[in-house]
Structure formats: C-alpha cells, structure tokens
Design an enzyme around this catalytic site. Structure first.
Site, PDB file in Angstrom:
ATOM      1  N   LYS A 187      54.124 137.200  10.715  1.00 38.52           N
ATOM      2  CA  LYS A 187      53.119 137.011   9.520  1.00 38.52           C
ATOM      3  C   LYS A 187      53.874 135.909   8.621  1.00 38.52           C
ATOM      4  O   LYS A 187      52.662 135.020   8.221  1.00 38.52           O
ATOM      5  CB  LYS A 187      53.306 138.332   8.363  1.00 38.52           C
ATOM      6  CG  LYS A 187      52.690 139.522   8.797  1.00 38.52           C
ATOM      7  CD  LYS A 187      52.874 140.615   7.837  1.00 38.52           C
ATOM      8  CE  LYS A 187      54.232 140.963   7.778  1.00 38.52           C
ATOM      9  NZ  LYS A 187      54.901 141.476   8.835  1.00 38.52           N
ATOM     10  N   ASP A 198      54.014 147.308   6.909  1.00 40.90           N
ATOM     11  CA  ASP A 198      53.042 148.200   6.712  1.00 40.90           C
ATOM     12  C   ASP A 198      52.821 148.632   5.168  1.00 40.90           C
ATOM     13  O   ASP A 198      53.780 148.240   4.425  1.00 40.90           O
ATOM     14  CB  ASP A 198      53.454 149.513   7.318  1.00 40.90           C
ATOM     15  CG  ASP A 198      52.036 150.106   8.079  1.00 40.90           C
ATOM     16  OD1 ASP A 198      50.936 150.071   7.578  1.00 40.90           O
ATOM     17  OD2 ASP A 198      52.144 151.273   9.220  1.00 40.90           O
ATOM     18  N   LYS A 242      63.441 140.382   2.217  1.00 46.50           N
ATOM     19  CA  LYS A 242      64.238 139.360   3.021  1.00 46.50           C
ATOM     20  C   LYS A 242      64.150 137.941   2.155  1.00 46.50           C
ATOM     21  O   LYS A 242      64.893 137.016   2.475  1.00 46.50           O
ATOM     22  CB  LYS A 242      63.759 139.311   4.336  1.00 46.50           C
ATOM     23  CG  LYS A 242      63.960 140.278   5.235  1.00 46.50           C
ATOM     24  CD  LYS A 242      63.937 140.122   6.749  1.00 46.50           C
ATOM     25  CE  LYS A 242      62.477 139.375   7.279  1.00 46.50           C
ATOM     26  NZ  LYS A 242      61.468 140.306   6.946  1.00 46.50           N
ATOM     27  N   LYS A 291      52.540 144.430  11.364  1.00 42.37           N
ATOM     28  CA  LYS A 291      53.860 145.111  11.749  1.00 42.37           C
ATOM     29  C   LYS A 291      54.926 143.954  11.381  1.00 42.37           C
ATOM     30  O   LYS A 291      54.886 142.805  11.719  1.00 42.37           O
ATOM     31  CB  LYS A 291      53.666 145.510  13.127  1.00 42.37           C
ATOM     32  CG  LYS A 291      54.752 146.179  13.709  1.00 42.37           C
ATOM     33  CD  LYS A 291      54.583 146.371  15.210  1.00 42.37           C
ATOM     34  CE  LYS A 291      55.948 146.575  15.809  1.00 42.37           C
ATOM     35  NZ  LYS A 291      56.911 145.881  15.806  1.00 42.37           N
TER      36      LYS A 291
END
Lengths: 380, 249
Positions: free
Chosen positions: B14, B127, B40, B9
């Site tokens: 991450k 996702d 990003k 998510k």
C-alpha cells in the site's frame, strides 16, 4: 501532578453540559454509557431531576457491545423509545468508553434520524472536557438546526439569554431575578437558552434585538446567530446594580450599532482571588471592582479557549497549579470544595457552584442578582 | 479536493503504491497530501528522502497540544505534504483510537486549510479491524476508498472484508468504494481472480501495477519509482493508476 485532583473536586463533564442544556426543551437525550454516568448526572448535576420530567436515558452499554463495536442495540433501543415517546428531537451523547472505541455519534444520529424522521444530534462528548463545552455544543446544535429563519424583530428592546443552565445558576431564583431586573430596565427576555423555555421559544430567537451571553456555554450560539442574522451580542452576567446599569447600556449600544459589547472589565489586583466559570466569575470580579475600587485575580479552570481572557486572568486547570496561584492570596472566593487547597492565612468566602460540588451546597447557593449587596458585605 | 483512503492487506504494498501515486499526481502539478495512518509511521518515507518526520502522536505524547502544524508535516517530493499519524507505545494503548486522535489533531491545526491540497491520500494500516481504522472513511475525511490487492487468497479475502465494511457504512454517509488496485505478485490467474473479486463486490479494477525489481531498486535509493525511474513502463502504470483515481475529481 498534572491532570490529577487528589484533594479538590473536578468540574462536571461535557456529557452533563449537553444534558443540562437540553433538559427543558422537549427532546430525548441518550447517554451511551454503562450506567454510571447517568447516576452521576441525576444525583449530583441535575437539581431539576426530581421536580421536572425530561427524557434522559442511559444506554446500558456492556463490555461485549464495546469490544464488538456493536452499535445495533443502542440504535434499536433509541429508535424504539423515540417512536413511542415522540420527542421534539433526539440527542446522542458519548462517554469515555465509546470515545475509546471510536463510536461515531454523528453517524449514529444520521441513522436514528433516518429511522424516526426526528431531528437527531450526535455529540462526540467523552467525559474528558468540561461541562461548558457540552453546553456550547448542545445549544449551538439547537440553533443550527432550528433557528434558520430571520423573523421580524420585536417592537420593544429584547434579548436572548445564552448559556443558562443550573450548573452555573442553580435553581435558586437567579435566572428569574435576572429576567425581572432586565425588565425593570425596559429590556424583555425573549428567549432563555435554556431554562424556563421550550423549543418553540428558542426557535424565535431571531426576533430578539441582542443576545446576552451569560456563560461561555452561550458563546457559540451568539456567534452563530450573529453570522446568520447579524444579531450583536453582549458578554457578561450583570451582578449588582452598577454592572446591571452597564449591561443595559451595552445592550442598547449593541442594538443601535450592531457591534458586540462586553461588560467584563476587571483589572489585576494582588490579593483577592475569584475562581469559577469564565463569564460569571469575571463578571463577579468586575462588579466587585465597581463596588470597592479594588482589582482582583480571576482563575478560570474551565475556560476552553473562549477568547475572553486577558493577561489578568489565569487558566490554571490542575490542583497543583491552582494551589500555586493561591499562595499569596489574602481573600479567596470559590466553591467550598476549594478550601482545602487554600492557604490557611487567606480568608475564604464560599460561593457554591453546582458544576463543581453538585448538590452538596445546593441549599446555600446565593442568588447574586438579588443578594449581591450582602455577598459583597461578606467579602469586604 | 479529492480525498482517498487506501486500504488493503498488511504487506501488500500500500505505502509504495500510494507514494508512487502521490508522486505521479504531483508530477501533473497537483498539490498532494499523504497521511500515513499506521503506527509504523513509514508511509511517506520514499517521498521525503532522509528528512526526519515526528509523528503526530509523538508530538501529542511529548507536547500535549503545544505544537504547530509545521511540526506535524514535512514537504517532500514536489512539495507533497507528508504526515504520519504514528501510534501508541508498542504493546500498549489503542492504535485505532490513535488514528482518530491524530487525524482530529491534523484537522484542528488547520492542515487542509493551509495547504489546500487537490488530493489527500490516507494510507491506512491493513484491514478495517476496529472503529479507529474507519476514521479515514468517515464524513469530513475520505470521499472514496481504494483497496490495493494482489491475486493471493488472503489479500483477496481482506479486500472483500473491506468492501463489505464500506457497504455497511453507506447509511452513515461514509466514503464510497472507488475500486481495486491490482498490485501483482505473479500468482496463477491473478487478473482473473481479482476481476472476479471486483465483479463480486460490484466494483472495478482501476489500476494495475506489475511486479518489478525496479520497486526495490528505487527503495534502495530512498525514492519512489516515479522519481527514480521516470521513463520506466512501471512509472507509467503508477501514472495511469493515479489518473484513474483523479477521474473521481
């Protein structure tokens, strides 16, 4: 403007290259597209469409399927058709919409193959690359899958013709004339990749002594067959008697030494320009030079890093770039749809090319194997 | 070569987890490549200090195909090969398709052949929202998928979705599901909830990272925890997680 053709045509795309290369091999080719590309192919790019059957389909991709990434209908329709028609192989080709939504054709091919037990290829074509890359992908896939065994060589000197489609040679007798001309010099065409032959003939390609690469679409197969079976290849399309004699010598040399040969040897000249597919056009410029002693300039708009070009050839892709290249030309040999961007002062010699102008000039496409002399006469 | 795609998510941590795993693996002497698959373009920021890195899609945008592999990557901590896919103009284009284009370009330019990494980590945005974000799990890219999750319901929901997607793609020879990394947010019954998820998807928890202020402290230094605080227990957790991943080798 870059990547824009406001006056001239564009060469047909990789999807047509795949379809054209596989047309006669007994497979089933499915274009994953809303439908427009099927019409384009049938109407403009495929002169065999009304005379020769082939299993070519369009999936009828809808907006909803694209948005939802729904591959299921495409898979089910393909599997159902294949189970009914039992083709020798299945080819799945992409178009711009599947490319944008990231459709994974090799993965879909795996699913179709598992469901049908029929060899299936997935080509990530996207309509944004030239037809030559499609031909190359299709023929290389066929060779990779079906030419796996080193068969005993034929007793006489034989060649496989690689990269042969109507997109470059139309259906005007050019290919048959080439076959006959080689036979007259003691060289038999063992398989033709891929006109006038079926898949069984192509499977036996390793029996031939040498591969003759007549367009860049055949270069990938040539390299693969060399890697697998140590078969040497010769690059060039032998237009005119002098270049044919040179090709025969090159084929014999390749056979004897195992070393690849090229008959492309056109040197730079200032005034005469040839525009077209890399191998055929460089061959034509070479034949022109052999006959007249004159150099020329060759523009190869669809060359996809073939490795064949020298500093003498130009790779202009865009209309503006090609127009700039032609500013000083006094004679231009190209498809008639190029003429509007050629300088008015230059003499224009039309050389219709199916991959560029489709069926418009289909009936006047010259057979340059048999009619090289009159063509040369019109040029000089 | 072990190739792992890390999903989870958005905002679950991450990039921080992947960067620390990468640093831990590099400390062990492995040649590591980390590829950020997020517009990003901040996946590798903790690995390369203040070293500027132009994204692959920015290179494509400005130079078409006229750029080299060296322009696409930077060598960071312990020579970790860092690359960022980047994305389209905000509000325009297609980020998923951008990931496909960027990863294809990286392969075309010979990144895997030149650097010959022992481990490649694909740090993937959120996702599996569309075809483009499955690219890292397609044949030729990752062999395994790891999902970072906390015990928060939305994170567990996203992790379950990703696991379902991986399962659906098994007949396409896509990457296999390797397990979950629990990145703790200190929610109630966190371990039990994530273990329940692992049981439900027939997988396992392969790493567990405590919530710690050290993560923020290291970020302020522009470093991973592994680099900034090598003796901290948290660093050992990243090392253990990295080792669990490498057990796939």
């Amino acid at each position: 403007m870059k990547h824009t053709a406001s006056i001239i045509s564009r060469y047909t795309a990789d999807i047509s290259g795949v379809c054209s290369a596989l047309y006669e091999l007994g497979g089933m080719t499915v274009m994953h597209d809303a439908g427009g590309y099927g019409s384009l192919y049938a109407t403009h790019d495929e002169p065999r469409w009304y005379d020769q059957d082939s299993l070519i389909f369009v999936s009828g991709l809808t907006e909803t399927q694209a948005i939802l990434g729904d591959d299921q209908k495409f898979l089910e329709d393909t599997i159902q058709a294949a189970q009914r028609l039992k083709p020798r192989f299945i080819a799945l080709t992409g178009s711009p919409i599947p490319m944008v939504i990231g459709t994974d054709f090799p993965a879909l091919a795996l699913e179709v193959a598992q469901a049908t037990d029929i060899p299936t290829f997935g080509f990530n074509t996207d309509g944004m690359h030239p037809y030559t890359t499609g031909i190359d992908q299709a023929l290389t896939a066929i060779a990779t899958r079906f030419c796996t065994e080193a068969l005993p060589k034929t007793p006489n000197l034989t060649v496989n013709l690689l990269g042969v489609t109507p997109l470059d040679f139309s259906v005007n007798g050019t290919v048959s004339a080439l076959t006959e001309s080689l036979a007259a010099h003691g060289i038999t065409v063992h398989s033709n990749w891929a006109m006038y032959n079926d898949l069984d003939a192509l499977k036996k390609a390793s029996q031939a002594h040498v591969n003759l690469v007549v367009t860049t679409g055949g270069l990938g197969v040539a390299k693969l067959l060399q890697q697998r079976f140590k078969m040497p290849y010769v690059v060039g399309m032998p237009y005119g008697p002098a270049l044919m004699a040179q090709a025969v010598t090159a084929i014999q040399t390749a056979d004897q030494t195992g070393v690849n040969q090229s008959i492309l040897n056109c040197t730079k000249g200032a005034d005469t320009y040839f525009i077209g597919e890399t191998v055929t056009t460089m061959s034509l410029a070479t034949a022109y030079q052999q006959a007249t002693g004159q150099g020329s300039r060759v523009i190869c708009p669809v060359d996809a890093q073939s490795g064949l070009l020298t500093e003498n050839e130009l790779t202009a892709h865009d209309e503006d770039d090609i127009r700039d290249c032609l500013k000083t030309a006094t004679t231009i040999v190209a498809d008639p749809l190029y003429q509007p961007i050629c300088p008015a002062s230059a003499r224009f010699v039309p050389l219709p090319h199916e991959a560029f102008s489709g069926r418009i000039y289909h009936d006047t496409m010259p057979n340059l194997v048999t009619d090289f002399a009159p063509f040369l006469q019109s040029l000089v | 070569m072990l190739k792992i795609a890390v999903y989870g998510k958005g905002g679950i941590g991450k990039s921080t987890t992947v960067s620390n795993m990468a640093a831990a693996m590099a400390d062990k002497g492995l040649q590591v490549m980390q590829i950020g698959c997020d517009p990003k373009a901040d996946s590798t920021i903790l690995l390369r200090g203040n070293e500027k890195l132009t994204t692959i899609l920015d290179l494509v945008r400005t130079k078409q195909d006229q750029f080299t592999l060296d322009e696409m990557v930077r060598l960071g901590y312990k020579n970790i090969v860092c690359a960022e896919a980047g994305g389209p103009t905000p509000g325009l284009g297609c980020a998923g398709r951008g990931i496909i284009a960027a990863l294809t370009k990286l392969a075309e330019k010979g990144a895997y052949e030149k650097y010959q990494p022992d481990v490649v980590l694909y740090d993937v945005l959120g996702d599996v929202v569309c075809g483009g974000f499955t690219m890292p799990m397609r044949p030729g890219y990752a062999d395994y998928v790891v999902v970072v999750t906390s015990g928060e319901n939305m994170s567990i929901y996203a992790a379950a979705n990703i696991a379902t997607a991986v399962q659906q793609f098994q007949n396409r020879n896509y990457a296999k599901f390797a397990g979950l990394v629990l990145n703790r947010r200190n929610v109630k019954d966190e371990t039990a909830k994530v273990q329940q998820l692992a049981d439900d998807i027939e997988s396992k928890i392969i790493g567990s990272i405590d919530r710690s202020d050290l993560i923020q402290s290291a970020e302020e230094l522009g470093k991973t925890v592994v680099e900034a605080f090598p003796e901290a227990p948290l660093t050992q957790q990243y090392r253990n997680t990295g080792r669990s991943n490498c057990d796939q080798l």
